[in-house]
Design an enzyme around this catalytic site. Structure first.
Site, short mmCIF file in Angstrom:
data_model
loop_
_atom_site.label_atom_id
_atom_site.label_comp_id
_atom_site.label_asym_id
_atom_site.label_seq_id
_atom_site.Cartn_x
_atom_site.Cartn_y
_atom_site.Cartn_z
N GLU A 33 0.81 -1.21 0.00
CA GLU A 33 0.00 0.00 0.00
C GLU A 33 0.86 1.27 0.00
OE1 GLU A 33 -2.64 -0.53 3.33
OE2 GLU A 33 -3.99 -1.76 2.16
N GLU A 43 -6.57 -8.32 0.56
CA GLU A 43 -7.03 -8.31 1.95
C GLU A 43 -8.50 -7.91 1.99
OE1 GLU A 43 -4.68 -5.86 4.57
OE2 GLU A 43 -2.84 -6.28 3.45
#
Length: 539
Positions: free
Chosen positions: A116, A261
């Site tokens: 990220e 996720e």
């Protein structure tokens, strides 16, 4: 997200081919992590055939050898700069963390470069390092003869895209990073590699008071989002189609997508409970079993890695008190709640788990709950363990009386110290008992630390880092204050139907402020030294 970081499932990806099975993120940010061999058996017993690791942690990688489980190995953001500066660093990383394990029977299929890295919170810290690092790792994999077997990917948070119409059809990448992201996407697409996206409907609900709760689940009936001829009933589909629209706008509309996720925590906040988690996962499992993709790609259900396999008690609670509680399994591999996995199959608990002595640290019967020393001792217990997350407002144990709350906090601290007797010295306010203090209703279980044989060292692949202490809770035995609400992204500010498209986005960036923490496993030796040192303050 870091976090970094439950039931996890994976099915054939968008445009990808694979064997239907289950998959999960396996994080080990715990003071006493479940041993690798037991965790691998837990996955196999429950049909998990794919797993994502946040770094090249030797213990789980060794345990995964010849297991039949496919592996995605991550590289943390702090490792990007060395990879960019020196090609040999990439060669060495691949040799040590991919080639060596593949030769020993570990079925590594992906290397996830960065975690990220384009989060708004990181600003420009990593964005110019991701592509060069990605290219170097890809070149090193090719050089090692693994280029066809092991693909590269980039995990991104859902804040990477936005929509100017508040609908999935208006999806595009954030303007300030579009050029860099598109260049990465084209490199991945040219190499038949997927993009990985992390989606968290729970965090959308947590951070945005206007987010419609039903839309976070798969079986909601009160909320729907109409986008032309398409009606969206859940945030999962809305997110995926917003991303698909963005990909199409930049000429890579057919590239493979992996959901890296997605999950739901079970404690630490009012909506983080077992009932909601069970509802979310059951809906997702049913959806995956149907093999039905999102509206824009109805015949392609993406690979979905649920977050995460186990609760992790050493995670920072900066994102929220729910952070240690993302596991579908408890810290010891026991089952939190049941779900139907299909064909009558149910979850199976871990086998062969060893615990330390059946003893707990509790508030002494002679202690005065109003003692002036309680506040200081409460803060220390909560500051060096995450036990207080379960007694905070909205948590599973908030209904306990004040004495039981104090005992819960003291015991969490004591177990973190490896049941060291000095870990139960709270100015004479506590005692060690062999009688289980857990309330009879079963909602608030007083844990016992795992007997892992030794304190787990920090993996050599990342620098050692002591876990971040939890924020000090308010005076005992009052419940911990809820974390401050983060401002909602611009497109989630209006509760009106016209802005319902805000439900397609996931303001999960606050959770990922700990990206570095999740790529560095906690040094349990440091943890024990830290908490015992803290004890000296009050002795």
């Amino acid at each position: 997200m870091f976090h970094a970081g439950a039931l996890c499932l994976l099915y054939p990806g968008l445009g990808a081919k694979g064997v239907v099975g289950f998959a999960c993120n396996w994080g080990r940010v715990a003071t006493h992590p479940l041993p690798g061999d037991i965790a691998v058996r837990l996955m196999k017993d429950n049909g998990f055939d794919k797993v994502k690791l946040f770094n090249a942690d030797p213990e789980p990688l060794k345990a995964l050898a010849n297991s039949g489980i496919q592996v995605m190995v991550g590289i943390g953001n702090d490792y990007l700069e060395p990879l960019v500066k020196n090609n040999k660093v990439a060669d060495d990383w691949v040799a040590q963390n991919v080639s060596a394990y593949v030769k020993n029977g570990v079925d590594i299929r992906y290397v996830a470069v960065s975690n990220e890295a384009f989060l708004k919170d990181f600003k420009d810290r990593y964005i110019h390092s991701v592509l060069p690092a990605l290219k170097n790792i890809k070149a090193s994999l090719d050089k090692a003869g693994l280029g066809k077997k092991v693909q590269v990917t980039i995990p991104l948070n859902a804040d990477i895209y936005e929509t100017n119409s508040n609908l999935p059809s208006g999806g595009d990448f954030r303007a300030n990073v579009t050029d860099e992201v598109v260049e990465i996407l084209k490199f991945l697409n040219d190499n038949n590699a997927p993009i990985t996206i992390n989606i968290y409907p729970f965090l959308s609900l947590y951070y945005d008071s206007h987010f419609p709760k039903d839309y976070a689940f798969f079986n909601g009936t009160s909320t729907a989002l109409v986008d032309g001829d398409i009606t969206y009933t859940n945030a999962f589909d809305g997110n995926l189609d917003t991303l698909s629209t963005a990909l199409e706008k930049h000429g890579v509309g057919s590239m493979s997508i992996i959901v890296g996720e997605v999950g739901w925590p079970t404690d630490g906040e009012a909506n983080a409970n077992k009932a909601n988690a069970q509802r979310f996962y059951q809906g997702l499992i049913d959806r995956i079993n149907s093999k039905k993709g999102p509206p824009k790609r109805p015949n392609d259900m993406p690979d979905v890695y649920m977050f995460g396999l186990l609760d992790e008690n050493a995670k920072s609670v900066q994102p929220g008190n729910f952070e240690p509680h993302w596991g579908i399994f408890n810290y010891d591999g026991s089952i939190k709640y049941q779900v139907d996995l299909g064909n009558g199959k149910k979850l199976v608990a871990a086998k062969g788990v060893k615990y330390q002595k059946k003893q707990w640290c509790v508030l002494s019967p002679k202690a005065n709950i109003d003692d002036h020393k309680m506040e200081e001792n409460w803060k220390i217990a909560c500051g060096a363990s995450t036990g207080c997350t379960s007694v905070s407002n909205g948590s599973s144990c908030e209904g306990m009386d004040n004495r039981t709350r104090a005992s819960y906090a003291f015991n969490a601290f004591y177990q973190v110290t490896n049941q060291n007797k000095d870990g139960c010295k709270f100015n004479g306010l506590s005692i060690i008992t062999d009688q289980d203090p857990s309330p009879p209703n079963g909602a608030c279980k007083f844990d016992i630390a795992l007997d892992v044989g030794h304190l787990a060292p920090t993996p050599a692949s990342s620098p050692a880092e002591a876990p971040t202490p939890s924020p000090a809770s308010p005076p005992a035995p009052a419940p911990a204050t809820s974390p401050a609400q983060a401002p909602s992204p611009a497109i989630t500010t209006s509760p009106s139907r016209s802005s319902a498209g805000s439900r397609t986005t996931d303001p999960g960036h606050k959770r990922s402020q700990e990206d570095v923490a999740i790529t560095k496993q906690p040094n349990s030796i440091v943890m024990v030294v830290m908490v015992l040192s803290l004890m000296l303050i009050i002795l």
